[in-house]
Write an enzyme that holds these catalytic residues in place. Structure first.
Site, PDB file in Angstrom:
ATOM      1  N   SER A 142       0.851  -1.198   0.000  1.00 29.79           N
ATOM      2  CA  SER A 142       0.000   0.000   0.000  1.00 29.79           C
ATOM      3  C   SER A 142       0.885   1.245   0.000  1.00 29.79           C
ATOM      4  O   SER A 142       1.991   1.216   0.559  1.00 29.79           O
ATOM      5  CB  SER A 142      -0.877   0.024   1.257  1.00 29.79           C
ATOM      6  OG  SER A 142      -1.528   1.284   1.375  1.00 29.79           O
ATOM      7  N   TYR A 157      -1.168  -0.094  10.308  1.00 27.06           N
ATOM      8  CA  TYR A 157      -1.296  -0.511   8.903  1.00 27.06           C
ATOM      9  C   TYR A 157      -0.016  -0.160   8.139  1.00 27.06           C
ATOM     10  O   TYR A 157       0.538  -0.993   7.418  1.00 27.06           O
ATOM     11  CB  TYR A 157      -2.515   0.184   8.283  1.00 27.06           C
ATOM     12  CG  TYR A 157      -2.835  -0.242   6.864  1.00 27.06           C
ATOM     13  CD1 TYR A 157      -3.055  -1.579   6.547  1.00 27.06           C
ATOM     14  CD2 TYR A 157      -2.948   0.700   5.841  1.00 27.06           C
ATOM     15  CE1 TYR A 157      -3.369  -1.970   5.241  1.00 27.06           C
ATOM     16  CE2 TYR A 157      -3.270   0.327   4.542  1.00 27.06           C
ATOM     17  CZ  TYR A 157      -3.480  -1.007   4.248  1.00 27.06           C
ATOM     18  OH  TYR A 157      -3.785  -1.385   2.958  1.00 27.06           O
TER      19      TYR A 157
HETATM   20  N1  NAP Z   1      -8.715  -0.816  -1.034  1.00 22.47           N
HETATM   21  C1  NAP Z   1      -7.704   0.017  -0.921  1.00 22.47           C
HETATM   22  O1  NAP Z   1      -7.849   1.260  -0.951  1.00 22.47           O
HETATM   23  C2  NAP Z   1      -6.304  -0.518  -0.799  1.00 22.47           C
HETATM   24  C3  NAP Z   1      -5.228   0.377  -0.998  1.00 22.47           C
HETATM   25  C4  NAP Z   1      -3.935  -0.090  -0.899  1.00 22.47           C
HETATM   26  C5  NAP Z   1      -3.704  -1.423  -0.589  1.00 22.47           C
HETATM   27  N2  NAP Z   1      -4.751  -2.272  -0.385  1.00 22.47           N
HETATM   28  C6  NAP Z   1      -4.436  -3.660  -0.070  1.00 22.47           C
HETATM   29  O2  NAP Z   1      -5.019  -4.492  -1.051  1.00 22.47           O
HETATM   30  C7  NAP Z   1      -5.343  -5.764  -0.494  1.00 22.47           C
HETATM   31  C8  NAP Z   1      -6.793  -6.123  -0.811  1.00 22.47           C
HETATM   32  O3  NAP Z   1      -7.616  -5.103  -0.277  1.00 22.47           O
HETATM   33  P1  NAP Z   1      -9.133  -4.907  -0.766  1.00 22.47           P
HETATM   34  O4  NAP Z   1      -9.425  -3.476  -0.578  1.00 22.47           O
HETATM   35  O5  NAP Z   1      -9.338  -5.547  -2.096  1.00 22.47           O
HETATM   36  O6  NAP Z   1      -9.910  -5.725   0.374  1.00 22.47           O
HETATM   37  P2  NAP Z   1     -11.388  -6.337   0.387  1.00 22.47           P
HETATM   38  O7  NAP Z   1     -12.207  -5.825  -0.733  1.00 22.47           O
HETATM   39  O8  NAP Z   1     -11.862  -6.129   1.792  1.00 22.47           O
HETATM   40  O9  NAP Z   1     -11.125  -7.893   0.148  1.00 22.47           O
HETATM   41  C9  NAP Z   1     -10.361  -8.598   1.062  1.00 22.47           C
HETATM   42  C10 NAP Z   1     -10.252 -10.039   0.625  1.00 22.47           C
HETATM   43  O10 NAP Z   1      -9.405 -10.734   1.557  1.00 22.47           O
HETATM   44  C11 NAP Z   1     -10.124 -11.799   2.154  1.00 22.47           C
HETATM   45  N3  NAP Z   1      -9.669 -11.932   3.535  1.00 22.47           N
HETATM   46  C12 NAP Z   1      -9.781 -11.027   4.531  1.00 22.47           C
HETATM   47  N4  NAP Z   1      -9.283 -11.525   5.672  1.00 22.47           N
HETATM   48  C13 NAP Z   1      -8.841 -12.783   5.379  1.00 22.47           C
HETATM   49  C14 NAP Z   1      -8.238 -13.812   6.143  1.00 22.47           C
HETATM   50  N5  NAP Z   1      -8.000 -13.673   7.461  1.00 22.47           N
HETATM   51  N6  NAP Z   1      -7.918 -14.980   5.537  1.00 22.47           N
HETATM   52  C15 NAP Z   1      -8.183 -15.164   4.216  1.00 22.47           C
HETATM   53  N7  NAP Z   1      -8.744 -14.221   3.442  1.00 22.47           N
HETATM   54  C16 NAP Z   1      -9.069 -13.044   4.022  1.00 22.47           C
HETATM   55  C17 NAP Z   1     -11.596 -11.375   2.020  1.00 22.47           C
HETATM   56  O11 NAP Z   1     -12.494 -12.480   2.062  1.00 22.47           O
HETATM   57  P3  NAP Z   1     -13.150 -12.969   3.484  1.00 22.47           P
HETATM   58  O12 NAP Z   1     -13.596 -11.722   4.186  1.00 22.47           O
HETATM   59  O13 NAP Z   1     -14.236 -13.896   3.096  1.00 22.47           O
HETATM   60  O14 NAP Z   1     -12.041 -13.678   4.196  1.00 22.47           O
HETATM   61  C18 NAP Z   1     -11.585 -10.763   0.633  1.00 22.47           C
HETATM   62  O15 NAP Z   1     -11.585 -11.759  -0.356  1.00 22.47           O
HETATM   63  C19 NAP Z   1      -5.057  -5.645   1.011  1.00 22.47           C
HETATM   64  O16 NAP Z   1      -3.801  -6.213   1.301  1.00 22.47           O
HETATM   65  C20 NAP Z   1      -5.009  -4.153   1.233  1.00 22.47           C
HETATM   66  O17 NAP Z   1      -4.206  -3.800   2.341  1.00 22.47           O
HETATM   67  C21 NAP Z   1      -6.037  -1.848  -0.485  1.00 22.47           C
END
Ligand code: NAP
Length: 258
Positions: A142, A157
């Site tokens: 991130s 984070y």
């Molecule tokens: N969105 C942003 O603005 C952003 C920006 C920079 C970086 N990121 C990074 O991008 C990545 C994905 O983020 P996102 O925004 O796409 O998140 P998201 O939409 O909340 O999706 C998270 C995914 O991870 C799974 N997950 C969560 N906890 C888990 C666990 N303990 N074990 C296995 N699976 C798990 C969730 O499924 P379940 O809940 O069913 O487990 C879901 O499939 C993360 O590493 C985040 O830090 C996001």
């Protein structure tokens, strides 16, 4: 197809960025195992990603990667398939954007368990299952590892994503001689459930302020969509990136250019 014949594991592939990366991989011909906790979300993702337009085959596995048994379950699943792995995307993550003085031990431990420990030990556990030709590990980091946002407290984070960046660089050195490339993608803000969860909790004044901040801070004028991350992930997974390792690639609409 750029990933024809390859096999990939995408953690957190049932939603958001992980689902978009999975879709991009499937379109390019990779077979993808997506891992998440919630079985109904995984099934919904499987149905969405089972599409004649997507050449690869999708498989799902329910496992909590913040736990050792969850990590072991993924390793066992890949081992039992008997098919070598080419690509691992350590994408599942959690963001506690709460003031430093309120971060609890539980939030700290959960952040590290999922954002750092899972990436570390899943990569370690899957190492012997990578193809003898090598492979690609892609960590989803991130911008918060190095760039902070006013009034968006991010200590735990940011710390966890900084650790993931260090792991990316150290593993690029250690695993390079085995032909395994290790890179990270550092997305800017992306419109996913994770983002909505943290923003929805803000008071309305803070929401308005954040919206104005985004509009003036992103040179391309908008936050990301999950699909915006697919292209870089496909490149890093593909043989086109044969000499690309140890990189942390900002995909953020120009946000961190300033
Ligand atoms: N969105 C942003 O603005 C952003 C920006 C920079 C970086 N990121 C990074 O991008 C990545 C994905 O983020 P996102 O925004 O796409 O998140 P998201 O939409 O909340 O999706 C998270 C995914 O991870 C799974 N997950 C969560 N906890 C888990 C666990 N303990 N074990 C296995 N699976 C798990 C969730 O499924 P379940 O809940 O069913 O487990 C879901 O499939 C993360 O590493 C985040 O830090 C996001």
């Amino acid at each position: 197809m750029r990933l024809g014949g390859k096999r990939a594991v995408v953690t957190g592939g049932s939603d958001g960025i992980g689902m978009a990366i999975s879709e991009a991989f499937l379109r390019e011909g990779a077979d993808v195992l997506i891992v998440g906790r919630d079985a109904s979300k995984l099934e919904a993702a499987r149905l969405r990603l089972t599409d004649p337009g997507l050449a690869g085959k999708v498989e799902t596995l329910s496992a909590d990667l913040a736990t050792n048994p969850g990590i072991a379950a993924v390793v066992e699943h890949v081992a039992a398939s008997g098919r070598p792995l080419d690509v691992l995307v350590n994408n599942a993550g959690v963001a506690y954007l709460v003031p430093f003085e309120t971060v609890s031990q539980a939030q700290f431990q959960h952040s590290f368990a999922l954002n750092v420990t899972a990436a570390f030990f899943l990569t370690q556990g899957l190492l012997q299952h990578f193809s003898s030709a090598g492979g690609s590990v892609i960590n989803i980091s991130s911008y918060f590892a190095s760039k902070m946002i006013p009034k968006r407290p991010s200590s735990v984070y940011s710390l966890s994503k900084g650790a993931l960046n260090s792991l990316t660089k150290s593993l690029a050195f250690e695993l390079g001689p085995r032909g395994i490339r290790v890179n990270a993608i550092a997305p800017g803000t992306v419109d996913t459930a994770m983002r909505r969860k943290t923003v929805d909790n803000l008071p309305s004044e803070a929401k308005t302020e954040l919206k104005a901040y985004v509009e003036r801070s992103y040179p391309l004028g908008r936050i990301g969509r999950p699909a915006d991350l697919g292209g870089m992930a496909v490149y890093l997974a593909s043989d086109e990136a044969a000499w690309t390792s140890g990189g942390i690639f900002a995909i953020d609409g120009g946000y961190t250019a300033g």
